[in-house]
Design a protein around this motif. Structure first.
Motif, PDB file in Angstrom:
ATOM      1  N   GLN A 165      -4.070   6.760   2.653  1.00  0.00           N
ATOM      2  CA  GLN A 165      -4.279   5.470   2.644  1.00  0.00           C
ATOM      3  C   GLN A 165      -5.217   5.090   1.962  1.00  0.00           C
ATOM      4  OE1 GLN A 165      -2.080   3.966   4.916  1.00  0.00           O
ATOM      5  NE2 GLN A 165      -0.963   5.976   4.924  1.00  0.00           N
TER       6      GLN A 165
ATOM      7  N   ASP B 256      -7.811   2.944   2.548  1.00  0.00           N
ATOM      8  CA  ASP B 256      -9.286   2.961   3.147  1.00  0.00           C
ATOM      9  C   ASP B 256      -9.819   4.293   2.852  1.00  0.00           C
ATOM     10  OD1 ASP B 256      -7.349   3.484   5.199  1.00  0.00           O
ATOM     11  OD2 ASP B 256      -9.133   3.317   6.547  1.00  0.00           O
TER      12      ASP B 256
ATOM     13  N   GLN C  47     -13.112   5.614   0.828  1.00  0.00           N
ATOM     14  CA  GLN C  47     -14.160   6.631   1.457  1.00  0.00           C
ATOM     15  C   GLN C  47     -14.339   8.056   0.590  1.00  0.00           C
ATOM     16  OE1 GLN C  47     -13.978   7.392   5.875  1.00  0.00           O
ATOM     17  NE2 GLN C  47     -12.743   5.769   5.895  1.00  0.00           N
TER      18      GLN C  47
ATOM     19  N   ASP D  71      -3.405 -11.656  -2.986  1.00  0.00           N
ATOM     20  CA  ASP D  71      -4.539 -11.547  -2.200  1.00  0.00           C
ATOM     21  C   ASP D  71      -4.231 -10.358  -1.206  1.00  0.00           C
ATOM     22  OD1 ASP D  71      -5.972 -13.403  -3.119  1.00  0.00           O
ATOM     23  OD2 ASP D  71      -5.326 -14.944  -1.728  1.00  0.00           O
TER      24      ASP D  71
ATOM     25  N   THR E 158      -4.997  -7.133  -3.091  1.00  0.00           N
ATOM     26  CA  THR E 158      -6.830  -7.012  -3.207  1.00  0.00           C
ATOM     27  C   THR E 158      -7.069  -6.690  -1.648  1.00  0.00           C
ATOM     28  OG1 THR E 158      -6.583  -8.703  -4.620  1.00  0.00           O
ATOM     29  CG2 THR E 158      -8.669  -8.261  -3.787  1.00  0.00           C
ATOM     30  N   SER E 159      -6.736  -7.189  -0.617  1.00  0.00           N
ATOM     31  CA  SER E 159      -7.438  -6.743   0.659  1.00  0.00           C
ATOM     32  C   SER E 159      -6.745  -5.609   1.308  1.00  0.00           C
ATOM     33  CB  SER E 159      -7.008  -8.086   1.607  1.00  0.00           C
ATOM     34  OG  SER E 159      -5.740  -8.075   2.021  1.00  0.00           O
ATOM     35  N   LEU E 160      -5.550  -5.180   1.132  1.00  0.00           N
ATOM     36  CA  LEU E 160      -4.969  -4.025   1.809  1.00  0.00           C
ATOM     37  C   LEU E 160      -5.275  -2.752   0.996  1.00  0.00           C
ATOM     38  CD1 LEU E 160      -1.903  -5.817   3.170  1.00  0.00           C
ATOM     39  CD2 LEU E 160      -3.885  -4.683   4.524  1.00  0.00           C
TER      40      LEU E 160
ATOM     41  N   GLN F  17      -7.496  -2.348  -1.699  1.00  0.00           N
ATOM     42  CA  GLN F  17      -8.799  -2.210  -2.125  1.00  0.00           C
ATOM     43  C   GLN F  17      -8.827  -1.403  -3.331  1.00  0.00           C
ATOM     44  OE1 GLN F  17     -10.492  -0.587   1.740  1.00  0.00           O
ATOM     45  NE2 GLN F  17      -9.084  -1.353   2.995  1.00  0.00           N
TER      46      GLN F  17
ATOM     47  N   PRO G 189       1.445   1.804   6.483  1.00  0.00           N
ATOM     48  CA  PRO G 189       0.963   0.779   7.229  1.00  0.00           C
ATOM     49  C   PRO G 189       0.390  -0.385   6.516  1.00  0.00           C
ATOM     50  CG  PRO G 189       0.150   2.838   8.204  1.00  0.00           C
ATOM     51  CD  PRO G 189       0.819   3.316   6.985  1.00  0.00           C
ATOM     52  N   ALA G 190      -0.254  -0.146   5.309  1.00  0.00           N
ATOM     53  CA  ALA G 190      -0.869  -1.195   4.416  1.00  0.00           C
ATOM     54  C   ALA G 190       0.251  -1.890   3.867  1.00  0.00           C
ATOM     55  CB  ALA G 190      -1.738  -0.423   3.456  1.00  0.00           C
TER      56      ALA G 190
ATOM     57  N   SER H 265       1.655  -4.336   6.580  1.00  0.00           N
ATOM     58  CA  SER H 265       0.512  -5.359   6.593  1.00  0.00           C
ATOM     59  C   SER H 265       0.818  -6.213   5.569  1.00  0.00           C
ATOM     60  CB  SER H 265      -0.674  -4.800   6.568  1.00  0.00           C
ATOM     61  OG  SER H 265      -0.979  -3.913   7.660  1.00  0.00           O
TER      62      SER H 265
ATOM     63  N   GLU I 252       3.489  -8.501   6.515  1.00  0.00           N
ATOM     64  CA  GLU I 252       3.207  -9.472   7.396  1.00  0.00           C
ATOM     65  C   GLU I 252       2.431 -10.813   6.889  1.00  0.00           C
ATOM     66  OE1 GLU I 252       0.650  -8.023  10.880  1.00  0.00           O
ATOM     67  OE2 GLU I 252       2.262  -6.088  11.062  1.00  0.00           O
ATOM     68  N   GLN I 253       1.606 -10.460   5.986  1.00  0.00           N
ATOM     69  CA  GLN I 253       0.994 -11.567   5.190  1.00  0.00           C
ATOM     70  C   GLN I 253       1.942 -12.389   4.364  1.00  0.00           C
ATOM     71  OE1 GLN I 253      -2.501 -10.115   2.923  1.00  0.00           O
ATOM     72  NE2 GLN I 253      -3.112  -9.017   4.906  1.00  0.00           N
TER      73      GLN I 253
END
Lengths: 547, 287
Positions: A266, A268, A272, A319, A322-324, A326, A395-396, A399, A402-403
């Motif tokens: 994923q 995120d 990490q 957008d 970019t947000s999901l 990263q 999941p991303a 989302s 959804e956006q």
């Protein structure tokens, strides 16, 4: 009270989830990379669904390709530039009309059951894929133009085609057409599904369902693809192929050192891992089509090109990416992935522009709005049914949908997202109960466009599935794709595919998002790990453990 | 001093039972306040959290709790506090509706078993035993498998799976009440069966059910959240606690607040319902 202990148990479970703390990282050990070390057990943790059959001829999906690339091999492979390179076939020739192909096989290769690799073994494989009892879909489609095969000699096998197929080599490079032992194929389907026999660097040893597949090294291995880093047997002694569907659990297993590699990482966790010294990120986007949302032009409201463009202009994808993601995924403006040399991207067509979208909807007659702000025409609300496969969309990605739903609402689209399990999802598509859908499809090379956008693809297969989910029915696109699939001249082929892609994108049949994501995270002491460029599945042949 | 045995002072008479029952304990007060908050959040969420629970802001995604966003933001930059508050209504409604369904069905089955002779009793009991053979949540999952996911099916599913428990308790209560002296007196007076059932038996059976129902609401909310967590209840992007918890699960290593706060609210509402139910139980028993 009977209910209380159950309630408390449920509460305890939820608290446990809520309090799950982040794992700790260990201090990195810097070791210079020396000569490869032989031996050791490698644990692979897959987030994909566990295949129901380990033989990728049967059905033919990506989870099967991932694992079978360790024990089965194909006639040819592709290098990093997309060019075809030798594998089990050391050379090949074709006639001028493109209807006859001769493949010369390596002459000293045996399957791990002792059966020799020869022309009749390849014939048996083609017959197996085409046999209705095998129920092959991906491999079957790829062999669509093969009329017959013939053993010219012990090491030369001939493919005779019904019409020229410029994608034949790309098709044969895919794991879904890997060559298996004819002795193995003679067993029952169930037996062959349990432990297919190939020529690969590893052998299927055991398979404990819902747990793990154990592969052991093939000590007699001598048939690596032309771009492998070494010759002879693999370095690893054993591979344990585990299935951990839950992404956070999978990442935790990697952090704790319980597994050596995870797929389907994923965004995120990638961020990490890249910040840590103990984990390494391998990004290997899949070839073929990009990841995109198909707009169903076969029925209202998307049968109107104005409404299709309005929807695309209403979706703020940049957008969201970019947000999901990263920074782990790049926005795509093409129907083909960036790994495809013939991909044509049109960044002028897919910008977020709500003003333009509003104007387009007004022009298309959707000029009124109801009390909730949705557009209406003749009493019908501008609704977009969007079934989402929870098995295939990470999941991303869900989302992002959804956006898109939220930004499209501002323009007056009501997007109904329905998360479905895979069989209900196929059901909804088969029943034409969708207006927009994101459906992954992997096929090496630009010929995937013919599968996805030729009008023949609207006719459902016996299973009810059809690949042309945008329901593009454009004689000009059909003609371009058919001709491109037959032509052997590379320049002309590229020009035809460019024309087809431009016409497809200008018709707003699809909303490209990004490449089909394929991220792996591995321990920093894992060396020599790469993916096969054919369809970006990992190969552990050159892999060794520096520990 | 050794050997000094403390005895209660002779003049401190033991508190009478009914007094002790009437006094509010600290947990009851806290639970009462929490219940008030939940009801407010359910009825007028815009007073408690004025924002838009579905309003996205992608470029301020994954923000940890701060002054601007007390509970942080989720992957689409939606404010988690606003979403949690706006999710209260649907959670409470699902909880109450599911409990009502479970209780209603339980009353019908329990009454049948308890009032209409041994043959009906035997049949209903066997049916209940079959239902008991499946763990409640499994029964709910089966129901959803047949009728498809969604808020309404999830509510009915949870209601159905709690019904056997209620039916058992009602049946036992009915049998006890039926054999009581006042029912016997009514029978002797020549009252009809329906009249006895409606005027004497049911009222005396139903009182304890309020306790069960209060406790049941907490359980039903947890179960409904569980179903949404599994992707079988509320659909995106609805502000529903179980669905939010599930969405946050993916990011648990990098954005703990996404799952922590919805989880906290589920825990709080279940604890509140349990404390209130117990308190009601105690009061009814001593009334």
């Amino acid at each position: 009270m009977r209910s209380t202990p159950q309630t408390l148990a449920a509460i305890a479970g939820l608290v446990a989830v809520g309090l799950l703390a982040t794992g700790c990282t260990t201090t990195p050990t810097e070791t210079a990379v020396g000569d490869p070390i032989s031996g050791g057990t490698f644990t692979y943790a897959s987030g994909d669904a566990q295949p129901s059959c380990l033989d990728p001829h049967v059905g033919g999906n990506f989870p099967q390709a991932l694992v079978s690339a360790q024990y089965l091999e194909s006639l040819v492979s592709r290098d990093d530039n997309g060019a075809i390179i030798p594998w089990l076939a050391e050379s090949w020739t074709t006639t001028d009309d493109g209807l006859v192909w001769d493949f010369t096989l390596q002459d000293d290769v045996t399957f791990t059951d002792g059966t020799p690799l020869n022309a009749s073994a390849v014939q048996a494989n083609v017959a197996h894929v085409l046999d209705p009892n095998t129920a092959s879909s991906t491999g079957y489609l790829a062999l669509g133009k093969v009329a017959s095969t013939e053993a010219v000699s012990d090491t030369v096998v001939r493919f005779e085609l019904t019409e020229p197929d410029s994608a034949l080599l790309e098709s044969l490079s895919q794991p879904w057409l890997a060559i298996q032992s004819p002795t193995g194929l003679e067993r029952s389907k169930d037996e062959n599904c349990e432990a297919p026999v190939g020529t690969g660097p590893f052998i299927v040893d055991s398979w404990v369902k819902q747990n793990a597949i154990t592969l052991v090294r093939n000590d007699d291995y001598n048939s690596p693809p032309a771009d492998a880093a070494h010759e002879g047997p693999a370095y690893l002694e054993t591979i344990v192929w585990r299935f951990i569907p839950e992404s956070a659990t999978r990442y935790a297993a990697l952090q704790s050192g319980e597994v050596d590699l995870i797929d389907n990482a994923q965004p995120d966790t990638i961020v990490q891992a890249e910040a840590s010294d103990t984990l390494v990120h391998l990004d290997s986007p899949r070839p073929g089509a990009s990841n995109r949302i198909e707009l169903n032009g076969g029925k209202a409201p998307f049968d109107d090109v104005l409404v299709r463009e309005a929807f695309i202009r209403s979706a703020n994808v940049d957008d969201a990416v970019t947000s999901l993601f990263q920074g782990t995924a790049t926005r795509s403006y093409a129907a083909l992935g960036s790994r495809e040399p013939l991909a044509v991207g049109r960044d002028d067509l897919f910008d977020y522009d709500p003003d333009a979208a509003n104007a387009l909807l007004d022009e298309a007659g959707w000029s009124e709005r109801d009390s909730e702000g949705y557009r209406v025409k003749n009493g019908e609300r501008l609704n977009v049914q969007f079934p989402v496969s929870t098995n295939q969309s990470i999941p991303a990605e869900q989302s992002i949908f959804e956006q898109i739903q939220a930004t499209a609402k501002q323009t007056g689209f009501e997007v109904s997202l329905a998360p479905l399990d895979i069989s209900s999802w196929y059901g909804a598509l088969g029943a034409n109960e969708y207006d927009a859908v994101s459906a992954p499809y992997t096929k090496a090379g630009p010929d995937v466009l013919r599968v996805l956008y030729h009008s023949d693809g609207i006719v459902p297969a016996p299973s009810g599935y059809f690949a042309n989910l945008a329901q593009v029915s454009d004689p000009e696109i059909d003609a371009l794709l058919t001709e491109a699939a037959q032509i052997s001249d590379e320049t002309e082929r590229a020009a035809l595919y460019a024309d087809a892609q431009n016409r497809l994108l200008e018709g707003f049949h699809l909303l490209p998002l990004y490449d089909q994501q394929n991220h792996f995270l591995l321990q920093a002491d894992v060396q020599g790990m790469r993916t096969l460029p054919s369809v970006s599945v990992p190969t552990l042949y050159d892999t060794w453990l520096n520990r | 001093m050794s050997g000094d045995i403390r005895l209660p002072a002779a003049d401190a008479a033991p508190t009478p039972l009914h007094d002790r029952a009437r006094r509010f304990t600290a947990p009851e007060v806290v639970a009462g306040a929490a219940a008030l908050f939940f009801v407010l959040a359910a009825v007028v969420p815009q007073w408690v959290a004025p924002g838009n629970p579905l309003g996205i802001n992608p470029l301020s995604a994954f923000q940890p709790p701060s002054f601007a966003h007390g509970f942080g933001t989720d992957e689409s930059g939606r404010d988690i506090y606003t979403r949690v508050v706006h999710g209260t209504g649907s959670s409470l409604l699902i909880g109450a509706a599911a409990t009502a369904i479970g209780l209603g069905l339980g009353i019908v089955l329990g009454t049948l078993a308890g009032m209409f002779g041994p043959v009906v009793d035997f049949t209903v009991n066997r049916v209940l035993e079959v239902l008991f053979a499946f763990p409640g949540l499994l029964l709910a999952l089966l129901f959803i498998l047949v009728f498809g996911p969604g808020v309404i099916t999830a509510t009915i599913a949870v209601g159905l799976s709690t019904a056997p428990g209620y039916a058992r308790i009602i049946r036992a209560q009915l049998i006890a009440v039926r054999r009581s002296a006042y029912v016997e007196a009514a029978t002797v007076q020549g009252l009809g069966r329906t009249q006895i059932l409606l005027r004497h038996i049911l009222p005396n059976t139903l009182a304890p059910l309020f306790v069960l129902a209060t406790l049941g609401v907490g359980q039903a909310i947890v179960w409904a959240a569980t179903l949404s967590y599994l992707g079988l209840g509320a659909e995106p992007p609805t502000a529903e606690w179980g669905a939010m918890l599930s969405a946050g699960r993916t990011y648990i290593t990098s954005a703990w607040w996404m799952s922590f706060f919805p989880g906290l609210f589920i825990v709080l509402i279940a604890v509140t319902a349990t404390v209130l139910g117990r308190s009601l139980d105690r009061r009814l028993r001593h009334a």
